[in-house]
Design a protein around this motif. Structure first.
Motif, PDB file in Angstrom:
ATOM      1  N   THR A  91      49.905  28.435  42.196  1.00 22.42           N
ATOM      2  CA  THR A  91      50.351  29.816  42.357  1.00 22.42           C
ATOM      3  C   THR A  91      51.865  29.918  42.239  1.00 22.42           C
ATOM      4  OG1 THR A  91      48.499  30.127  43.886  1.00 22.42           O
ATOM      5  CG2 THR A  91      50.180  31.835  43.856  1.00 22.42           C
ATOM      6  N   GLY A  92      52.563  28.904  42.743  1.00 25.18           N
ATOM      7  CA  GLY A  92      54.019  28.929  42.725  1.00 25.18           C
ATOM      8  C   GLY A  92      54.631  28.803  41.346  1.00 25.18           C
ATOM      9  N   THR A  93      53.820  28.485  40.332  1.00 25.25           N
ATOM     10  CA  THR A  93      54.346  28.408  38.968  1.00 25.25           C
ATOM     11  C   THR A  93      54.412  29.780  38.312  1.00 25.25           C
ATOM     12  OG1 THR A  93      52.165  28.005  37.959  1.00 25.25           O
ATOM     13  CG2 THR A  93      53.412  26.075  38.700  1.00 25.25           C
ATOM     14  N   GLN A  94      53.849  30.807  38.967  1.00 21.33           N
ATOM     15  CA  GLN A  94      53.959  32.168  38.448  1.00 21.33           C
ATOM     16  C   GLN A  94      55.102  32.883  39.158  1.00 21.33           C
ATOM     17  OE1 GLN A  94      50.444  34.603  38.580  1.00 21.33           O
ATOM     18  NE2 GLN A  94      51.572  36.480  38.143  1.00 21.33           N
ATOM     19  N   LYS A  95      56.072  33.362  38.425  1.00 24.25           N
ATOM     20  CA  LYS A  95      57.230  34.025  39.011  1.00 24.25           C
ATOM     21  C   LYS A  95      56.804  35.284  39.750  1.00 24.25           C
ATOM     22  CE  LYS A  95      60.585  32.353  35.593  1.00 24.25           C
ATOM     23  NZ  LYS A  95      61.566  32.741  34.548  1.00 24.25           N
ATOM     24  N   LEU A  96      57.579  35.615  40.775  1.00 24.93           N
ATOM     25  CA  LEU A  96      57.299  36.825  41.533  1.00 24.93           C
ATOM     26  C   LEU A  96      57.483  38.059  40.656  1.00 24.93           C
ATOM     27  CD1 LEU A  96      56.719  38.111  44.353  1.00 24.93           C
ATOM     28  CD2 LEU A  96      59.200  38.316  44.590  1.00 24.93           C
ATOM     29  N   VAL A  97      56.474  38.930  40.652  1.00 26.43           N
ATOM     30  CA  VAL A  97      56.559  40.207  39.940  1.00 26.43           C
ATOM     31  C   VAL A  97      56.968  41.302  40.916  1.00 26.43           C
ATOM     32  CG1 VAL A  97      55.275  41.904  38.585  1.00 26.43           C
ATOM     33  CG2 VAL A  97      54.846  39.456  38.259  1.00 26.43           C
ATOM     34  N   ARG A  98      56.232  41.414  42.016  1.00 28.35           N
ATOM     35  CA  ARG A  98      56.597  42.369  43.062  1.00 28.35           C
ATOM     36  C   ARG A  98      55.740  42.134  44.292  1.00 28.35           C
ATOM     37  NH1 ARG A  98      52.867  46.418  43.858  1.00 28.35           N
ATOM     38  NH2 ARG A  98      51.636  47.184  42.091  1.00 28.35           N
ATOM     39  N   ASN A  99      56.169  42.749  45.394  1.00 30.14           N
ATOM     40  CA  ASN A  99      55.367  42.756  46.610  1.00 30.14           C
ATOM     41  C   ASN A  99      54.185  43.706  46.449  1.00 30.14           C
ATOM     42  OD1 ASN A  99      57.007  40.988  48.076  1.00 30.14           O
ATOM     43  ND2 ASN A  99      58.274  42.653  48.892  1.00 30.14           N
ATOM     44  N   LEU A 100      53.111  43.417  47.151  1.00 31.29           N
ATOM     45  CA  LEU A 100      51.998  44.350  47.232  1.00 31.29           C
ATOM     46  C   LEU A 100      52.244  45.333  48.371  1.00 31.29           C
ATOM     47  CD1 LEU A 100      48.934  41.946  46.742  1.00 31.29           C
ATOM     48  CD2 LEU A 100      49.977  43.456  45.052  1.00 31.29           C
ATOM     49  N   THR A 101      51.744  46.535  48.216  1.00 32.23           N
ATOM     50  CA  THR A 101      51.845  47.544  49.267  1.00 32.23           C
ATOM     51  C   THR A 101      50.747  47.318  50.293  1.00 32.23           C
ATOM     52  OG1 THR A 101      50.369  49.085  48.146  1.00 32.23           O
ATOM     53  CG2 THR A 101      52.721  49.211  47.583  1.00 32.23           C
ATOM     54  N   ALA A 102      50.872  47.964  51.443  1.00 29.82           N
ATOM     55  CA  ALA A 102      49.817  47.886  52.460  1.00 29.82           C
ATOM     56  C   ALA A 102      48.494  48.371  51.883  1.00 29.82           C
ATOM     57  CB  ALA A 102      50.211  48.718  53.679  1.00 29.82           C
ATOM     58  N   GLU A 103      48.560  49.414  51.060  1.00 28.66           N
ATOM     59  CA  GLU A 103      47.336  49.903  50.401  1.00 28.66           C
ATOM     60  C   GLU A 103      46.684  48.797  49.582  1.00 28.66           C
ATOM     61  OE1 GLU A 103      46.028  52.261  46.417  1.00 28.66           O
ATOM     62  OE2 GLU A 103      48.106  52.452  47.113  1.00 28.66           O
ATOM     63  N   GLU A 104      47.481  48.085  48.784  1.00 31.26           N
ATOM     64  CA  GLU A 104      46.940  47.069  47.886  1.00 31.26           C
ATOM     65  C   GLU A 104      46.425  45.851  48.655  1.00 31.26           C
ATOM     66  OE1 GLU A 104      49.747  48.105  44.012  1.00 31.26           O
ATOM     67  OE2 GLU A 104      50.537  46.896  45.656  1.00 31.26           O
ATOM     68  N   ILE A 105      47.061  45.554  49.778  1.00 26.54           N
ATOM     69  CA  ILE A 105      46.579  44.456  50.624  1.00 26.54           C
ATOM     70  C   ILE A 105      45.234  44.834  51.236  1.00 26.54           C
ATOM     71  CG2 ILE A 105      47.048  43.137  52.725  1.00 26.54           C
ATOM     72  CD1 ILE A 105      50.081  43.470  51.987  1.00 26.54           C
ATOM     73  N   LEU A 106      45.145  46.032  51.804  1.00 28.54           N
ATOM     74  CA  LEU A 106      43.883  46.488  52.390  1.00 28.54           C
ATOM     75  C   LEU A 106      42.807  46.692  51.336  1.00 28.54           C
ATOM     76  CD1 LEU A 106      45.144  49.031  55.038  1.00 28.54           C
ATOM     77  CD2 LEU A 106      43.803  46.984  55.518  1.00 28.54           C
ATOM     78  N   ALA A 107      43.193  47.118  50.134  1.00 24.25           N
ATOM     79  CA  ALA A 107      42.217  47.358  49.070  1.00 24.25           C
ATOM     80  C   ALA A 107      41.439  46.090  48.739  1.00 24.25           C
ATOM     81  CB  ALA A 107      42.909  47.895  47.820  1.00 24.25           C
ATOM     82  N   GLN A 108      42.068  44.924  48.886  1.00 25.22           N
ATOM     83  CA  GLN A 108      41.351  43.673  48.635  1.00 25.22           C
ATOM     84  C   GLN A 108      40.200  43.505  49.624  1.00 25.22           C
ATOM     85  OE1 GLN A 108      44.215  40.261  47.899  1.00 25.22           O
ATOM     86  NE2 GLN A 108      45.687  41.899  48.324  1.00 25.22           N
ATOM     87  N   LEU A 109      40.475  43.821  50.887  1.00 25.64           N
ATOM     88  CA  LEU A 109      39.444  43.729  51.919  1.00 25.64           C
ATOM     89  C   LEU A 109      38.362  44.781  51.708  1.00 25.64           C
ATOM     90  CD1 LEU A 109      38.236  42.796  54.605  1.00 25.64           C
ATOM     91  CD2 LEU A 109      39.990  44.164  55.791  1.00 25.64           C
ATOM     92  N   LEU A 110      38.757  46.010  51.435  1.00 26.07           N
ATOM     93  CA  LEU A 110      37.787  47.090  51.261  1.00 26.07           C
ATOM     94  C   LEU A 110      36.896  46.839  50.044  1.00 26.07           C
ATOM     95  CD1 LEU A 110      40.116  50.156  51.962  1.00 26.07           C
ATOM     96  CD2 LEU A 110      38.479  49.103  53.540  1.00 26.07           C
ATOM     97  N   THR A 111      37.493  46.394  48.947  1.00 19.40           N
ATOM     98  CA  THR A 111      36.717  46.172  47.726  1.00 19.40           C
ATOM     99  C   THR A 111      35.798  44.971  47.880  1.00 19.40           C
ATOM    100  OG1 THR A 111      38.599  47.043  46.480  1.00 19.40           O
ATOM    101  CG2 THR A 111      36.859  45.982  45.218  1.00 19.40           C
ATOM    102  N   ALA A 112      36.266  43.927  48.533  1.00 19.29           N
ATOM    103  CA  ALA A 112      35.396  42.773  48.788  1.00 19.29           C
ATOM    104  C   ALA A 112      34.188  43.182  49.621  1.00 19.29           C
ATOM    105  CB  ALA A 112      36.180  41.668  49.492  1.00 19.29           C
ATOM    106  N   ARG A 113      34.414  43.998  50.626  1.00 17.87           N
ATOM    107  CA  ARG A 113      33.285  44.460  51.447  1.00 17.87           C
ATOM    108  C   ARG A 113      32.342  45.337  50.630  1.00 17.87           C
ATOM    109  NH1 ARG A 113      34.585  46.444  57.385  1.00 17.87           N
ATOM    110  NH2 ARG A 113      32.329  46.168  57.424  1.00 17.87           N
ATOM    111  N   ASP A 114      32.897  46.136  49.714  1.00 15.00           N
ATOM    112  CA  ASP A 114      32.047  46.899  48.793  1.00 15.00           C
ATOM    113  C   ASP A 114      31.147  45.961  47.995  1.00 15.00           C
ATOM    114  OD1 ASP A 114      33.026  49.403  49.431  1.00 15.00           O
ATOM    115  OD2 ASP A 114      34.433  49.484  47.765  1.00 15.00           O
TER     116      ASP A 114
END
Length: 410
Positions: free
Chosen positions: A152-175
């Motif tokens: 993972t560390g070989t990919q340069k940082l593009v940007r931070n994720l927002t709280a929405e995008e962090i939670l969306a991972q959990l919500l979509t996985a549960r979906d």
């Protein structure tokens, strides 16, 4: 044998996400109650109704798992139309879903552009185990830390994720896992804790969570809110490579379980493996760990230690590890190195890992050897990387050969 479901075709994409997920409208997901109330007031909701509407939306978003205002049945049709005109609660695009032979799942999510930026992709992993299911969540697109053993560390940082995008991972996985109540059950029905497929979450995906502290904090406080997703803070683990100032803040302001990506017991070696050590060396890191609130034998810090052949796997290293952690309620997760194309490291011999673990266990520390999960879909620890940097066929073949060779050691 792994299964890969490509959801990037127009037909599959339409089936995998609500039509509004590409909308430029702001999302209500990830807002605190106070922020949600202000957003509703600005959209024209009468002030006397704001508190009640916040409670209703919170329930629909985080208990019922609704991703379309039209499904919020106890809200008037006119208000639903108003909300839909101003906001979105849609999920991100699921580009690909891979299912490992061991049941591990990896999703490639695509989030829409933010401002002048481009759409971004991140990976999230679900690991089913007996009695629990753990979701490994990303906090950044790429990473700044360049740990030498980490794909993972070989990919340069593009940007931070927002709280929405962090939670969306959990919500979509549960979906995707069917982990929300059935839409046709009574409004008060909630999936019981023991019946959840996602019972634990770990901030161990792409990125360094403590370099995105405010958004991670907001997301984790929502995930642990008792009137919503209601995950116990003891079932949420945040992993850091050692951003010492924010470790103190994590204990005081978030209060979740802590994991440290340690991987070396000497500053000179850790400087090479985990370069952030040059800024926050081992003594400072250990001082922050000893000061973490609420430590006890029932609430231990997890130290992650990847086993690298002839690098950090000697008995001398094990002895120094015991000395380093003295006085800290701790568990040491020994992680067999997961190969990736281009790496110069090799996994320790299995017999070496067992001897290392035996020494740690004899010193009084739990030292489980983590069973590699999802290697066949590049979902194992240190292997996540955005599919925007797809592996070439030759790289995949090289990876398969490396895994076959490594299988004989394990």
């Amino acid at each position: 044998m792994s299964i890969s479901i490509d959801l990037s075709s127009p037909e599959a994409r339409d089936a995998a996400r609500p039509a509004s997920s590409g909308s430029a409208k702001p999302s209500l997901v990830g807002l605190t109650r106070e922020e949600l109330g202000r957003a509703l007031a600005e959209a024209g909701v009468p002030e006397r109704q704001v508190k009640m509407r916040v409670q209703q939306l919170w329930h629909w978003l985080y208990v019922r798992g609704v991703s379309d205002f039209a499904d919020m049945r106890n809200i008037s049709k006119d208000l639903r139309a108003t909300l839909a005109g101003h906001f979105t609660v849609a999920r991100p695009e699921v580009v690909e879903e891979q299912i490992s032979g061991d049941g591990t799942r990896k999703w490639l999510f695509r989030f829409p552009s933010r401002g002048a930026g481009k759409p971004v992709e991140i990976e999230t992993v679900y690991i089913p185990e007996e009695g629990r299911g753990t979701l490994c969540i990303s906090s950044q697109v790429g990473c700044t830390l360049t740990c030498s053993f980490c794909h993972t560390g070989t990919q340069k940082l593009v940007r931070n994720l927002t709280a929405e995008e962090i939670l969306a991972q959990l919500l979509t996985a549960r979906d995707r896992l069917g982990d929300f109540p059935d839409r046709d059950t009574p409004d008060g029905a909630i999936v019981p804790a023991e019946g959840r497929k996602v019972s634990n979450i770990v901030m161990m995906g792409m990125g360094e969570p403590l370099y995105n502290f405010e958004e991670v904090k907001k997301a984790l406080l929502i995930a642990s809110d008792g009137d919503g997703l209601s995950l116990s803070k003891r079932r949420i683990t945040l992993s850091t490579s050692g951003v010492v100032p924010e470790i103190y803040r994590t204990g005081e302001e978030i209060g979740v379980m802590l994991a440290i990506s340690l991987h070396a017991v000497r500053d000179d070696l850790r400087d090479m493996l985990v370069p952030i050590n040059k800024k926050y060396p081992l003594k400072e890191l250990m001082d922050a760990c000893r000061a973490y609130p609420g430590l006890s034998n029932a609430r231990r810090i997890t130290f992650e230690y990847v086993m690298l052949r002839d690098v950090n796997d000697s008995i001398a290293d094990a002895k120094e590890l015991v000395r380093l952690l003295r006085g800290i309620p701790a568990k040491i997760n020994l992680i067999p190195f997961n190969p990736w194309p281009g790496t110069n490291y090799q996994c320790s011999e299995w017999s070496t890992i067992e001897k290392f673990a035996d020494y740690i266990n004899a010193a009084g520390y739990a030292s489980p050897i983590r069973t590699p999960r999802g290697r066949d879909i590049l979902a194992a620890c240190g292997q996540l990387k955005s599919e925007s940097e797809r592996l070439k066929k030759s790289e995949r073949l090289a990876l398969e050969a490396m895994m076959i060779a490594g299988h004989g050691e394990a």
